[in-house]
Design a protein around this motif. Structure first.
Motif, PDB file in Angstrom:
ATOM      1  N   GLU A 184       0.823  -1.204   0.000  1.00 60.96           N
ATOM      2  CA  GLU A 184       0.000   0.000   0.000  1.00 60.96           C
ATOM      3  C   GLU A 184       0.860   1.258   0.000  1.00 60.96           C
ATOM      4  OE1 GLU A 184      -3.798   0.365   2.249  1.00 60.96           O
ATOM      5  OE2 GLU A 184      -3.123  -1.527   3.150  1.00 60.96           O
ATOM      6  N   ILE A 185       1.934   1.226   0.757  1.00 58.49           N
ATOM      7  CA  ILE A 185       2.844   2.380   0.776  1.00 58.49           C
ATOM      8  C   ILE A 185       3.454   2.571  -0.608  1.00 58.49           C
ATOM      9  CG2 ILE A 185       5.059   3.210   1.672  1.00 58.49           C
ATOM     10  CD1 ILE A 185       2.860   3.597   3.670  1.00 58.49           C
ATOM     11  N   ARG A 186       3.869   1.496  -1.240  1.00 62.19           N
ATOM     12  CA  ARG A 186       4.487   1.612  -2.566  1.00 62.19           C
ATOM     13  C   ARG A 186       3.487   2.096  -3.612  1.00 62.19           C
ATOM     14  NH1 ARG A 186       9.253  -2.769  -3.523  1.00 62.19           N
ATOM     15  NH2 ARG A 186      10.465  -2.187  -1.679  1.00 62.19           N
ATOM     16  N   ASP A 187       2.242   1.683  -3.466  1.00 63.32           N
ATOM     17  CA  ASP A 187       1.220   2.174  -4.388  1.00 63.32           C
ATOM     18  C   ASP A 187       0.932   3.656  -4.140  1.00 63.32           C
ATOM     19  OD1 ASP A 187       0.973  -0.233  -5.645  1.00 63.32           O
ATOM     20  OD2 ASP A 187      -0.806  -0.877  -4.546  1.00 63.32           O
ATOM     21  N   ALA A 188       0.937   4.049  -2.861  1.00 63.06           N
ATOM     22  CA  ALA A 188       0.641   5.446  -2.530  1.00 63.06           C
ATOM     23  C   ALA A 188       1.760   6.371  -2.991  1.00 63.06           C
ATOM     24  CB  ALA A 188       0.427   5.596  -1.029  1.00 63.06           C
ATOM     25  N   TYR A 189       3.002   5.935  -2.807  1.00 61.66           N
ATOM     26  CA  TYR A 189       4.156   6.752  -3.194  1.00 61.66           C
ATOM     27  C   TYR A 189       4.675   6.226  -4.530  1.00 61.66           C
ATOM     28  CZ  TYR A 189       3.777   8.798   1.398  1.00 61.66           C
ATOM     29  OH  TYR A 189       3.311   9.468   2.501  1.00 61.66           O
TER      30      TYR A 189
ATOM     31  N   LEU B  48      13.428  18.669  -8.109  1.00 58.75           N
ATOM     32  CA  LEU B  48      13.087  17.366  -8.671  1.00 58.75           C
ATOM     33  C   LEU B  48      11.858  16.752  -7.998  1.00 58.75           C
ATOM     34  CD1 LEU B  48      16.646  15.785  -9.007  1.00 58.75           C
ATOM     35  CD2 LEU B  48      15.136  16.400 -10.894  1.00 58.75           C
ATOM     36  N   LEU B  49      11.685  17.030  -6.702  1.00 58.91           N
ATOM     37  CA  LEU B  49      10.609  16.387  -5.951  1.00 58.91           C
ATOM     38  C   LEU B  49       9.300  17.146  -5.979  1.00 58.91           C
ATOM     39  CD1 LEU B  49      12.437  15.085  -2.750  1.00 58.91           C
ATOM     40  CD2 LEU B  49      11.945  13.878  -4.867  1.00 58.91           C
ATOM     41  N   GLU B  50       9.292  18.344  -6.545  1.00 58.62           N
ATOM     42  CA  GLU B  50       8.052  19.116  -6.594  1.00 58.62           C
ATOM     43  C   GLU B  50       6.962  18.308  -7.301  1.00 58.62           C
ATOM     44  OE1 GLU B  50       8.575  23.884  -6.463  1.00 58.62           O
ATOM     45  OE2 GLU B  50       9.069  22.914  -8.347  1.00 58.62           O
ATOM     46  N   LYS B  51       5.817  18.233  -6.653  1.00 53.34           N
ATOM     47  CA  LYS B  51       4.639  17.545  -7.201  1.00 53.34           C
ATOM     48  C   LYS B  51       4.862  16.043  -7.361  1.00 53.34           C
ATOM     49  CE  LYS B  51       3.197  21.685  -9.753  1.00 53.34           C
ATOM     50  NZ  LYS B  51       2.840  22.267 -11.056  1.00 53.34           N
ATOM     51  N   ARG B  52       5.860  15.497  -6.654  1.00 58.58           N
ATOM     52  CA  ARG B  52       6.134  14.066  -6.738  1.00 58.58           C
ATOM     53  C   ARG B  52       5.661  13.367  -5.473  1.00 58.58           C
ATOM     54  NH1 ARG B  52       7.030  12.713 -11.960  1.00 58.58           N
ATOM     55  NH2 ARG B  52       8.443  14.186 -12.925  1.00 58.58           N
ATOM     56  N   ASP B  53       5.090  12.176  -5.653  1.00 56.59           N
ATOM     57  CA  ASP B  53       4.653  11.370  -4.515  1.00 56.59           C
ATOM     58  C   ASP B  53       5.803  10.452  -4.117  1.00 56.59           C
ATOM     59  OD1 ASP B  53       1.553  11.739  -4.040  1.00 56.59           O
ATOM     60  OD2 ASP B  53       1.900  11.845  -6.202  1.00 56.59           O
ATOM     61  N   VAL B  54       6.623  10.960  -3.229  1.00 54.74           N
ATOM     62  CA  VAL B  54       7.846  10.283  -2.824  1.00 54.74           C
ATOM     63  C   VAL B  54       7.864  10.168  -1.302  1.00 54.74           C
ATOM     64  CG1 VAL B  54      10.348  10.617  -2.607  1.00 54.74           C
ATOM     65  CG2 VAL B  54       9.258  10.917  -4.809  1.00 54.74           C
ATOM     66  N   LEU B  55       8.360   9.044  -0.818  1.00 54.41           N
ATOM     67  CA  LEU B  55       8.638   8.870   0.606  1.00 54.41           C
ATOM     68  C   LEU B  55      10.141   8.712   0.769  1.00 54.41           C
ATOM     69  CD1 LEU B  55       7.895   8.343   3.574  1.00 54.41           C
ATOM     70  CD2 LEU B  55       7.604   5.920   2.969  1.00 54.41           C
ATOM     71  N   ILE B  56      10.744   9.575   1.567  1.00 55.29           N
ATOM     72  CA  ILE B  56      12.161   9.452   1.896  1.00 55.29           C
ATOM     73  C   ILE B  56      12.266   9.003   3.346  1.00 55.29           C
ATOM     74  CG2 ILE B  56      14.338  10.685   2.213  1.00 55.29           C
ATOM     75  CD1 ILE B  56      13.629  12.455  -0.098  1.00 55.29           C
ATOM     76  N   ILE B  57      12.949   7.888   3.555  1.00 55.21           N
ATOM     77  CA  ILE B  57      13.157   7.360   4.897  1.00 55.21           C
ATOM     78  C   ILE B  57      14.569   7.711   5.340  1.00 55.21           C
ATOM     79  CG2 ILE B  57      13.229   5.286   6.322  1.00 55.21           C
ATOM     80  CD1 ILE B  57      11.179   4.026   4.456  1.00 55.21           C
ATOM     81  N   LEU B  58      14.666   8.532   6.372  1.00 58.02           N
ATOM     82  CA  LEU B  58      15.960   8.924   6.946  1.00 58.02           C
ATOM     83  C   LEU B  58      16.212   8.028   8.151  1.00 58.02           C
ATOM     84  CD1 LEU B  58      15.702  12.832   6.892  1.00 58.02           C
ATOM     85  CD2 LEU B  58      16.701  11.323   5.174  1.00 58.02           C
TER      86      LEU B  58
END
Length: 918
Positions: free
Chosen positions: A193-198, A244-254
């Motif tokens: 679900e997370i991968r589909d969302a992002y 690059l990330l503007e308007k992108r559905d991205v999850l960054i895990i720090l």
């Protein structure tokens, strides 16, 4: 057959809609790949789809109930994004947006029954698809993960929430070492679900305690996403990643954040849009007050029982004993993991489960005083029991793991000689340690390296605590002695085995842990070592040698020189000798005589300062000066109208004035913006300078004195990309991140019109025509807009011809033409009256064009680009007449028929006195 457009649909309910779409596309000159029409006779369907997706620039997603339920369709979506295709969702059947995945709910969905939507949809297909390549990192994974459903559901709900602020710190997992923060974050990263969302990717970034390479991590992300080169400093890199990330559905895990500043840097990089951050940390003070913290300090009792009983088949009595043990220790997951390993070993040795549990519980409580250091002592007891259960030889081998750096996977091949085992025996020993849960993980993902093991922080702490300093130094010395080259020269370490990459990365750390600080610092100023490590690991890998700990002054100077040369060496490692010799020879020749001598021997002959270049039909006399002073990239340069003075603004937050003839600095650096300068320009009479910066402020300066004129005026939301004076000096045009163009009175700073909106993204450049009647602006959306110079009224529709972000615009002296430069590496010439392109795009650069100007007589175009080249073009024929190559990205160009000012990403201003003889 390959096609630019791929149609993703469910056959169950999307067939008719797909046929209507194909007819619409065909009537507008587009062909598309659709499985039933294009699949060949092969039995394997997916490889054919993969091949089609490799070349697709656009993926049209037909949204129907069956498509939303199909894992196969979602697989197509992910594969398309992995290849960089632009997603174009089309609502094929009416349904509630609440039923859509997160990325569809938050993005634009086309309804082709609406004329406006259809027109916009077709216009987008007439442009070039995106280059943003998605990926989904797996994160940390262990073999015996025990689900923690309450926490897992809480984190997922936060990340999938519609109410969370865009690009806020959506979640922060906080707890001390041993609580499974990284493992839980890894499970989130792998959740479907997370991968589909992002849909644009999940990216894992490991930081850690000891000098995390934040710049290298951001640049690595930039390369993964876009394939472009990195930035020379953290601020520039963060800004590029933000773009690059503007308007992108991205999850960054720090993972493993220790410093709030590191987290803020990534928060700045993610900017405003649809992306989210998930951070793991053991330090609450590393999180800003706005962070939505999830405490994972303990397992639920039932989770603890599940961990202990994993792989067992306990009877009712044993189950009660397991539950009792879990009730005592459920809040310490690391203790439970080691206890599980102890249970396995003791059961194999013939102990009963009940006896083993009682022995472990009694041992854990030994000497523990409630209310004191209960956690540390209890876990230490269990760790010691785990060590004691090993046979004596294995016990000593395990204690040798005190040499392992924190948060690092070390190849077993490096440890095998220290353990006095063969590679096979060492890998079997690592398997035993994992089975006993004395190591955190055993990674076999890279066959060229073999097995790698990772220690848990708590175990490393304990091994360090039970060994005295002399013993630890001896262990590091022994490890070094086993891998030291026969010649004794560490620069000859070798690069033939992948496991040796570990030693190249951590050699200096091991030397310092062994007490060999002088050897470590000698390597930091040894040209042979520097060159060998740069060749193997790149500039980011080399710079870790100067971040491991405070070095002596000589090593620090070399580290600073390498940092300043970072951008040049990232593009061309062959410039190492030139960079170090040029930066160190004049200022500290005696201190670095050997290094500079070797650097000079490794340097190609330098170009003379006085040049005559033979061009296509012309000659160019050139005198070149290079001026240093800025600490970081130059953002903007401008020449005074009389060519006597040059002004430069940089991301270091300084504005500097230079004598154009001598190159001398005119006064001290000027400060006036909170953050960097992004735009500078002279007034037409040369008496004033205008500047704009990160803080969205407009400032005026007196050219003669350098004094600020009045108070700064906030005239833009977010950073200001560009300012320009009208030819009469009465008006100022400015543009920036908020996507608008604005006009102000130059004397009073009063707005002359409302914000002008014609672009769909950041406006990056603007220029007045020579008569002041028109303004042209270029934006990150790839369009150009023409405006009335007095009223700001839009003059026609936006112009399209570039495939990416327009970075710079300039008018010809007559005003009948203008030129634009683009991040696609091309230039275009346009007719001002008709808006028509005057020729095909001009190609001559290998990377994004960052600045363009036309000479005052209109005969030539000068362009500077990220590939470090400065090109001279004929404005009549569009042919490249000459190229000069610089050490770094050319970020800004300004000038006239006889003077050019060039700013670069290393903080240098180049002054070129030239004369084109045609």
């Amino acid at each position: 057959m390959s096609a630019r457009i791929f149609i993703s649909y469910a056959r169950a309910d999307g067939g008719d809609a797909s046929e209507r779409l194909i007819k619409l596309l065909a009537s507008n000159g587009h062909s598309a790949w659709k499985d039933l029409r294009e699949l060949g006779p092969e039995k394997t369907v997916w490889p054919q789809i993969e091949q089609a997706l490799e070349t697709a620039e656009f993926l049209i997603v037909l949204i129907t109930p069956a498509a939303l339920k199909s894992e196969y369709i979602r697989k197509e979506w992910r594969e398309a994004r992995r290849n960089g295709a632009t997603m174009m969702p089309v609502m094929a059947m009416k349904q509630s947006r609440s039923t859509l995945p997160r990325w569809l709910r938050r993005g634009e969905v086309y309804d082709l029954t609406e004329p406006a939507h259809r027109e916009k949809f077709l216009a987008r297909l007439n442009s070039t698809g995106g280059t943003f390549r998605a990926d989904w990192d797996a994160g940390l994974e262990i073999e015996t993960f025990i689900a923690r459903p309450r926490l897992f559901a809480q984190i997922k709900a936060q990340l999938l929430s519609e109410t969370s602020e865009p690009l806020s710190l959506t979640s922060a997992l906080q707890g001390r070492g041993g609580y499974g923060k990284s493992v839980l974050a890894g499970e989130i990263a792998r959740d479907p679900e997370i991968r589909d969302a992002y849909i644009d990717g999940v990216f894992w970034v490991s930081l850690g305690q000891d000098n995390p390479d934040v710049l290298g991590q951001i640049n690595h992300l930039i390369r993964r996403i876009s394939g472009a080169g990195g930035a020379p400093d953290v601020n520039t890199a963060a800004e590029e990643l933000r773009r690059l990330l503007e308007k992108r559905d991205v999850l960054i895990i720090l993972d493993d954040v220790w410093r709030r500043q590191d987290l803020y840097t990534f928060a700045k990089a993610t900017g405003q849009g649809n992306a989210s951050l998930l951070a793991t940390t053991r330090k609450l003070d590393a999180l800003p007050p706005s962070a939505q913290t999830i405490d994972i300090s303990g397992m639920e009792p039932d989770e603890a029982v599940a961990l202990l009983s994993y792989g067992l088949a306990p009877n009712a009595t044993e189950q009660r004993a397991l539950s009792a043990f879990a009730a005592d220790f459920w809040h310490w997951p690391q203790l439970l993991a080691i206890a599980k390993g102890l249970l396995r070993g003791r059961l194999r040795d013939g102990e009963t489960l009940l006896h083993a549990l009682k022995t472990i519980a009694d041992g854990a409580r030994r000497g523990v005083v409630p209310g004191t250091d209960e956690r540390e002592r209890t876990i230490a007891n269990v760790m010691q029991m785990g060590i004691d259960d090993l046979d004596p030889a294995d016990r000593e081998r395990f204690k040798a793991l005190a040499v392992v750096p924190e948060d690092t996977a070390i190849p077993v091949a490096i440890l095998a000689p220290l353990w006095r085992l063969s590679q096979y025996e060492a890998e079997e020993f690592a398997r035993l340690l994992l089975d006993r849960r004395l190591i955190q993980s055993r990674d076999l993902s890279d066959p060229s390296v073999g097995a790698r093991i990772r220690m848990h922080d708590d175990m490393l702490w304990y091994l360090g605590a039970i060994a005295d300093e002399t013993s630890k130094r001896a262990l590091h010395s022994a490890l070094l002695g086993l891998h030291r080259p026969a010649s004794g020269n560490w620069a000859e370490l070798g690069q033939d085995r992948s496991a040796l990459h570990y030693l190249w990365r951590y050699l200096l750390w091991h030397l310092e842990q062994a007490g060999e600080d002088e050897t470590a610092n000698a390597l930091r100023i040894d040209y042979a070592w520097i060159k060998a490590k740069l060749t193997l690991m790149g500039i980011d890998g080399l710079l870790t040698d100067y971040r491991l700990r405070p070095a002596d002054r000589s090593a620090a100077l070399v580290g600073n020189a390498l940092q300043l040369s970072r951008h040049a060496l990232d593009h061309d490692r062959g410039q190492l000798g030139f960079q170090l010799f040029g930066r160190l020879n004049d200022v500290c020749r005696n201190q670095f005589e050997t290094l500079c001598t070797n650097a000079k021997l490794d340097t190609s002959p330098l170009s003379p300062v006085l040049l005559r270049l033979a061009l296509d039909g012309a000659e160019l006399d050139l005198r070149l000066m290079r001026l240093g002073g800025h600490e970081g990239s130059i953002s903007s340069v401008a020449c005074s109208p009389d060519n006597s003075c040059i002004v430069s603004g940089g991301i270091d937050g300084t504005l500097r004035l230079w004598d154009a003839e001598t190159g001398a600095a005119l006064g001290e650096p000027l400060h006036g913006h909170e953050g960097g300068f992004w735009s500078v320009a002279f007034s037409p009479d040369g008496s004033r300078i205008i500047s704009g910066g990160d803080d969205g402020m407009l400032r005026l300066w007196d050219t003669a004195t350098g004094a600020a004129l009045g108070e700064p005026q906030r005239r833009q939301r977010g950073l200001v990309r560009c300012f320009a004076f009208s030819p009469d000096g009465n008006r100022i045009a400015g543009c920036g991140r908020d996507g608008t163009l604005r006009l102000w009175d130059a004397a009073t700073a009063a707005a002359l019109s409302k914000p002008l909106g014609g672009h769909e993204d950041m406006v990056s450049s603007a220029a007045f025509s020579p008569d002041g009647s028109r303004i042209v602006s270029g934006g990150a959306d790839g369009t150009l807009c023409l405006w009335g110079g007095a009223t700001g009224a839009a003059m026609g529709e936006p112009l399209r011809g570039h495939e990416d972000w327009i970075t710079s615009v300039a008018f010809s002296p007559c005003g009948r033409r203008f030129v634009s430069g683009c991040s696609d590496g091309m230039l275009c010439l346009w007719n001002t009256s008709t808006g028509a392109a005057l020729s095909a795009p001009l190609r001559g650069h290998e990377d994004m064009v960052l600045s363009v100007i036309l000479t005052p007589d209109g005969s030539h175009i000068v362009s500077g680009a990220a590939d470090g080249t400065l090109c001279l073009w004929s404005a009549v024929t569009g042919k490249v007449m000459g190229v000069m190559t610089f050490d770094a990205e050319i970020t800004s160009v300004a000038g006239s028929q006889t003077l050019l000012a060039v700013g670069d990403a290393l903080g240098n201003v180049h002054i070129l006195h030239w004369n084109v003889i045609t």
